[in-house]
Scaffold this motif. Structure first.
Motif, mmCIF file in Angstrom:
data_model
loop_
_atom_site.group_PDB
_atom_site.id
_atom_site.type_symbol
_atom_site.label_atom_id
_atom_site.label_comp_id
_atom_site.label_asym_id
_atom_site.label_seq_id
_atom_site.Cartn_x
_atom_site.Cartn_y
_atom_site.Cartn_z
ATOM 1 N N UNK A 1 0.855 -1.184 0.000
ATOM 2 C CA UNK A 1 0.000 0.000 0.000
ATOM 3 C C UNK A 1 0.891 1.234 0.000
ATOM 4 N N UNK B 1 0.833 5.431 0.934
ATOM 5 C CA UNK B 1 0.111 6.505 1.606
ATOM 6 C C UNK B 1 0.954 7.774 1.544
ATOM 7 N N UNK C 1 1.370 11.452 3.718
ATOM 8 C CA UNK C 1 0.999 12.146 4.955
ATOM 9 C C UNK C 1 1.574 13.558 4.932
ATOM 10 N N UNK D 1 -3.307 13.025 9.126
ATOM 11 C CA UNK D 1 -3.273 11.565 9.072
ATOM 12 C C UNK D 1 -2.841 11.089 7.680
ATOM 13 N N UNK D 2 -2.288 9.898 7.582
ATOM 14 C CA UNK D 2 -1.954 9.350 6.259
ATOM 15 C C UNK D 2 -3.192 9.211 5.382
ATOM 16 N N UNK E 1 -4.628 7.419 1.807
ATOM 17 C CA UNK E 1 -4.397 6.324 0.865
ATOM 18 C C UNK E 1 -4.130 6.840 -0.544
ATOM 19 N N UNK F 1 4.714 6.973 2.557
ATOM 20 C CA UNK F 1 4.976 5.707 3.239
ATOM 21 C C UNK F 1 4.454 4.559 2.393
ATOM 22 N N UNK G 1 2.741 -3.155 8.390
ATOM 23 C CA UNK G 1 3.932 -2.390 8.711
ATOM 24 C C UNK G 1 4.150 -1.274 7.711
ATOM 25 N N UNK G 2 4.354 -0.079 8.225
ATOM 26 C CA UNK G 2 4.687 1.053 7.387
ATOM 27 C C UNK G 2 6.198 1.137 7.216
ATOM 28 N N UNK G 3 6.612 1.665 6.068
ATOM 29 C CA UNK G 3 8.018 1.835 5.781
ATOM 30 C C UNK G 3 8.611 3.005 6.534
ATOM 31 N N UNK G 4 9.881 3.235 6.287
ATOM 32 C CA UNK G 4 10.632 4.262 7.003
ATOM 33 C C UNK G 4 10.285 5.671 6.553
ATOM 34 N N UNK H 1 7.342 6.545 10.848
ATOM 35 C CA UNK H 1 6.118 6.039 10.263
ATOM 36 C C UNK H 1 5.216 5.460 11.332
ATOM 37 N N UNK H 2 3.931 5.302 11.038
ATOM 38 C CA UNK H 2 3.031 4.672 12.009
ATOM 39 C C UNK H 2 3.500 3.270 12.378
ATOM 40 N N UNK I 1 2.458 -0.329 13.983
ATOM 41 C CA UNK I 1 1.300 -1.188 14.222
ATOM 42 C C UNK I 1 1.200 -1.582 15.693
ATOM 43 N N UNK J 1 -2.932 6.795 16.174
ATOM 44 C CA UNK J 1 -3.800 6.806 15.002
ATOM 45 C C UNK J 1 -4.673 5.567 14.978
ATOM 46 N N UNK K 1 -8.538 -0.658 1.539
ATOM 47 C CA UNK K 1 -7.921 0.599 1.917
ATOM 48 C C UNK K 1 -8.159 0.869 3.394
ATOM 49 N N UNK K 2 -7.144 1.386 4.056
ATOM 50 C CA UNK K 2 -7.321 1.832 5.435
ATOM 51 C C UNK K 2 -7.598 3.332 5.435
ATOM 52 N N UNK L 1 -7.796 6.581 7.763
ATOM 53 C CA UNK L 1 -7.255 6.997 9.043
ATOM 54 C C UNK L 1 -8.067 8.121 9.675
ATOM 55 N N UNK L 2 -8.111 8.084 10.988
ATOM 56 C CA UNK L 2 -8.655 9.196 11.738
ATOM 57 C C UNK L 2 -7.593 10.263 11.916
ATOM 58 N N UNK L 3 -7.963 11.409 12.504
ATOM 59 C CA UNK L 3 -7.028 12.521 12.665
ATOM 60 C C UNK L 3 -5.991 12.283 13.752
#
Lengths: 109, 115
Positions: free
Chosen positions: A32, A34, A36, A41-42, A44, A87, A98-101, B42-43, B45, B91, B103-104, B106-108
């Motif tokens: 995926x 994203x 930001x 927020x991120x 899509x 990301x 997992x999000x990337x760096x 990054x976020x 998990x 988040x 798709x995810x 996201x909230x603020x």
């Protein structure tokens, strides 16, 4: 476990192109992307699945090479609104995501 | 609702206190994720819900963190005995089914500051 992105940061002039890469050490089922913006927020952009490539926007596209466990995001004719941190995100076995760096992209006039 | 909402938007607390962060997902979304994002990162998990059950809580850093989603909609992330290192933006995201193709949204976020 976190995917590694390159470059870490890039500065472009309006109209220039950029490529952002995402690489994982683990097998991937999907990737995926994203974006930001600072303090937000991120949001899509697109999803790529094994065996396929999906274009989410006209001037933003991506590829996914599952054998190499890599994905690339292509931004063409960049606009000021493209600025932000990009990301990649990967879902693997199980339900972890997992999000990337991250890659900071700045477009200047 | 129209999008994912989170409350409060900001929370300042003292070390050792208990906090609750709330997430209201998009109506009809069965999958719900919690992430933690520190400045410049990054976020990260934390936990994933499918319906009412925690399908994967492997990202929770320790047993001070707990999350529930009793009716399969609103979720609450609970942090006990807060520490300064817990300071971050938390988040929440929801998706239709939690599959690879979903798709995810996201909230603020909730900005938590532990003094």
């Amino acid at each position: 476990q976190q995917p590694v992105q390159s470059p870490q940061a890039v500065i472009l002039r309006e109209g220039e192109d950029a490529v952002i890469n995402c690489s994982s050490s683990k097998a991937l089922y999907s990737v995926h992307w994203y974006r930001q913006k600072h303090g937000e927020a991120p949001v899509f952009l697109m999803i790529l699945l094994k065996g396929g490539e999906q274009k989410g926007h006209e001037k933003i596209s991506a590829s996914f090479n599952e054998k190499k466990q890599q994905s690339s995001l292509y931004l063409t004719a960049s606009q000021l609104s493209y600025s932000g941190t990009y990301f990649c995100g990967t879902e693997r076995i199980g339900n972890q995501f997992y999000f990337g760096t991250g890659t900071s992209l700045t477009v200047i006039p | 609702g129209a999008g994912v909402s989170q409350t409060p938007s900001n929370k300042v607390t003292e070390k050792g206190k208990y906090v609750e962060l709330r997430c209201d997902p998009i109506s009809g979304h069965t999958a719900l994720y919690w992430y933690r994002q520190s400045l410049g990162q990054g976020p990260e998990f934390l936990i994933y819900f499918q319906g009412t059950g925690a399908a994967d809580d492997s990202g929770l850093p320790n047993d001070r963190f707990f999350a529930v989603r009793p009716e399969g909609s609103v979720s609450t992330l609970k942090i006990q005995r807060t520490e300064r290192g817990d300071s971050a933006v938390y988040l929440c995201a929801s998706s239709l089914g939690g599959l690879n193709t979903d798709t995810q949204y996201f909230g603020p976020g909730t900005r938590l500051t532990v003094l």
